[in-house]
Write a protein that holds these residues in place. Structure first.
Motif, PDB file in Angstrom:
ATOM      1  N   THR A 259      49.688  37.903  28.021  1.00  0.00           N
ATOM      2  CA  THR A 259      48.969  38.231  29.353  1.00  0.00           C
ATOM      3  C   THR A 259      48.450  37.001  30.032  1.00  0.00           C
ATOM      4  O   THR A 259      48.692  36.706  31.203  1.00  0.00           O
ATOM      5  CB  THR A 259      47.605  38.986  28.915  1.00  0.00           C
ATOM      6  OG1 THR A 259      48.070  40.299  28.456  1.00  0.00           O
ATOM      7  CG2 THR A 259      46.781  39.324  30.127  1.00  0.00           C
ATOM      8  N   GLU A 264      50.440  40.009  33.123  1.00  0.00           N
ATOM      9  CA  GLU A 264      50.591  41.400  32.809  1.00  0.00           C
ATOM     10  C   GLU A 264      49.224  41.913  32.072  1.00  0.00           C
ATOM     11  O   GLU A 264      49.083  41.252  30.766  1.00  0.00           O
ATOM     12  CB  GLU A 264      51.751  41.926  32.123  1.00  0.00           C
ATOM     13  CG  GLU A 264      53.099  41.434  32.989  1.00  0.00           C
ATOM     14  CD  GLU A 264      54.311  41.773  32.078  1.00  0.00           C
ATOM     15  OE1 GLU A 264      54.363  42.116  31.048  1.00  0.00           O
ATOM     16  OE2 GLU A 264      55.261  41.403  32.889  1.00  0.00           O
ATOM     17  N   MET A 265      48.840  43.132  32.486  1.00  0.00           N
ATOM     18  CA  MET A 265      47.963  43.861  31.496  1.00  0.00           C
ATOM     19  C   MET A 265      48.305  44.154  30.104  1.00  0.00           C
ATOM     20  O   MET A 265      49.550  44.572  29.982  1.00  0.00           O
ATOM     21  CB  MET A 265      47.320  45.065  32.058  1.00  0.00           C
ATOM     22  CG  MET A 265      46.142  45.605  31.383  1.00  0.00           C
ATOM     23  SD  MET A 265      45.486  46.997  32.504  1.00  0.00           S
ATOM     24  CE  MET A 265      44.267  47.719  31.405  1.00  0.00           C
ATOM     25  N   GLU A 287      43.041  42.450  30.649  1.00  0.00           N
ATOM     26  CA  GLU A 287      43.815  41.651  31.852  1.00  0.00           C
ATOM     27  C   GLU A 287      43.168  40.292  32.163  1.00  0.00           C
ATOM     28  O   GLU A 287      41.960  40.150  31.825  1.00  0.00           O
ATOM     29  CB  GLU A 287      43.877  42.673  32.976  1.00  0.00           C
ATOM     30  CG  GLU A 287      42.300  42.900  33.546  1.00  0.00           C
ATOM     31  CD  GLU A 287      42.512  44.063  34.700  1.00  0.00           C
ATOM     32  OE1 GLU A 287      41.733  43.841  35.470  1.00  0.00           O
ATOM     33  OE2 GLU A 287      43.317  44.812  34.500  1.00  0.00           O
TER      34      GLU A 287
END
Length: 487
Positions: A259, A264-265, A287
């Motif tokens: 992440t 990206e979550m 996130e």
């Protein structure tokens, strides 16, 4: 607009309140989610139905949130079977749609879908206006059938799990939204903290923030409750990761790094051990927090999903277990046999043992099915005897059983093991009414040239079984491949 959805006057009707509760969930037209997909797949397996759905009834349409065995996304409400299900708190069941005047002309009955059986249990949500039926969990078959009381109860339990998943989903979304807002809107902090605390307690959720500049971690009260430590113990990153077993710790570390690297979550499910040594199952998502175009922190939520995880695991086990003997069923046997054949192709040993009970029909006809079930249970227990260590036992149906020998010692001594099993099967079975004599006939086979697939191995063991039957019941025979013809 049909009669169900007509609004009279300026006061909200029960249908208005139901639709309001449905729309508040933000489930309609949402992306597929693994938890819901797994639930309908389990329902299809549990009831051996080709189709299972989790549907939501909107104002004029039925929208399908999760499905197994069908590709339809939505239908008109006036032809939806589930529209009838939501009108009652009890399961709605149609054993034969072609004989029911309400549905005989339905396009799903007369068309290519050929629906003949339907059973659905309503799914409810609660809000300030009460409890509302928003949809149904249903199973569908192209053949007429019926459900017994145990099956109806199981279908109702699956609908309750769907309700719990929807409730947890809504609470998690609310908690994440509140966690993000708390970082951005300090002027609303006190009010949001009260709401968030209630959501945390209700949903077993906590929120966290990892400052990327100094690795400082901030936990909400819910995080301390989940970890079972006092709030005065301020965690650092290494301490926080120590609560995970090594493999899961690596998974969490990898997710955090990815992440941070990609933005990206992440969303992971992992095992977790509290400060008091209690093993739990957790879902963690997070996130990046961005300030002036730069990543400054990771923020996320942490949820205890142990109860739901246990229920899902038990459902999966139930779907793969024979109800009478409590050993594996035919579907699970096929899955395991394919895996064992894969290992055999790589050099591992394997012996397939097929067992037919002798004169079992006579036992059923003479002493009744309850006594027959006692015999089947006894066989299931004997196939799990200690001397059959690490073997896989299954009931294939009726009086047919299978055993997979993969332990090297058992494979090497398979004839002796099978002879011992034959003697074990001859032990009488004490039922409620009589001491019953029993025996079994066995055929066995191993993978080899020309025997490389499930079909080929099953055929070879079947040939051996029928050879043993022709010789004498209560004996065993091992398949011998025919010798190649030479000139």
């Amino acid at each position: 607009m049909n009669a169900l959805t007509t609004i009279s006057g300026s006061f909200p009707t029960d249908e208005d309140r139901r639709l309001s509760a449905l729309h508040a969930l933000n489930l309609l037209d949402s992306e597929p989610e693994k938890a819901f997909d797994a639930l309908v797949a389990i329902a299809a397996q549990r009831f051996d139905c080709p189709i299972s759905l989790l549907s939501l009834i909107d104002r004029d349409r039925q929208w399908i949130k999760a499905k197994s065995g069908i590709e339809v996304e939505q239908t008109d409400r006036d032809i939806a079977f589930c529209d009838h299900t939501i009108r009652s708190d009890q399961p709605f069941i149609i054993n034969d749609t072609s004989k029911d005047p309400r549905f005989a002309g339905n396009p799903f009955v007369t068309g290519d879908a050929h629906v003949r059986f339907y059973a659905g249990a309503p799914i409810h949500v609660s809000d300030a206006d009460g409890r509302h039926a928003i949809g149904a969990l249903c199973i569908i078959d192209d053949k007429p059938r019926s459900l017994n009381d145990v099956q109806i109860t199981a279908l109702t339990h699956l609908a309750l799990i769907a309700e719990a998943l929807i409730s947890a989903r809504g609470a998690a979304q609310e908690a994440l939204s509140i966690a993000e807002s708390a970082q951005e809107q300090s002027r609303l902090l006190r009010r949001q903290e009260r709401v968030f605390g209630q959501a945390e307690r209700l949903s077993k959720i906590g929120s966290w923030r990892l400052d990327l500049r100094n690795d400082e971690i901030v936990w909400s009260d819910g995080m301390y409750r989940i970890h079972e430590i006092a709030p005065e113990h301020k965690p650092d990153l290494a301490t926080a990761l120590d609560f995970y077993p090594p493999r899961d710790r690596a998974m969490v570390s990898t997710a955090l790094d990815r992440t941070i690297e990609t933005g990206e979550m992440f969303n992971v499910e992992v095992d977790f051990v509290t400060a008091r040594g209690r093993r739990r199952r957790m879902r963690s998502s997070g996130e990046l927090e961005i300030e002036k175009g730069k990543a400054v922190a990771l923020v996320g939520v942490f949820q205890d999903i142990t109860d739901t995880h246990h229920i899902e695991r038990k459902l999966r086990e139930s779907a793969s277990t024979d109800e009478v003997t409590q050993i594996a069923n035919r579907a699970e046997f096929n899955r395991v046999l394919e895996a064992e054949l894969q290992a055999a192709r790589a050099g591992a040993g394997l012996v397939l043992v097929l067992i037919d009970l002798d004169d079992f029909k006579t036992t059923n006809d003479t002493f009744g099915h309850l006594a027959g079930d006692d015999v089947l249970r006894a066989v299931g227990q004997r196939l799990r005897a200690p001397y059959l260590k690490d073997s896989f036992a299954a009931r294939l149906g009726g009086d047919e059983f299978a055993l997979l020998l993969s332990d090297p010692d058992l494979v090497a001594t398979a004839p002796a093991v099978i002879e011992r099993l034959l003697e074990h099967l001859k032990s009488p079975v004490q039922t409620a009414t009589a001491l019953l004599q029993m025996s079994g006939t066995i055929g066995s086979a191993s993978p080899g040239p020309g025997i490389d697939t499930i079909r080929e191995l099953m055929h070879a063991a079947d040939v051996a079984l029928y050879t043993a039957k022709r010789t004498r019941r209560g004996t065993a025979h091992a398949f011998t491949p025919p010798r190649p013809v030479t000139d």
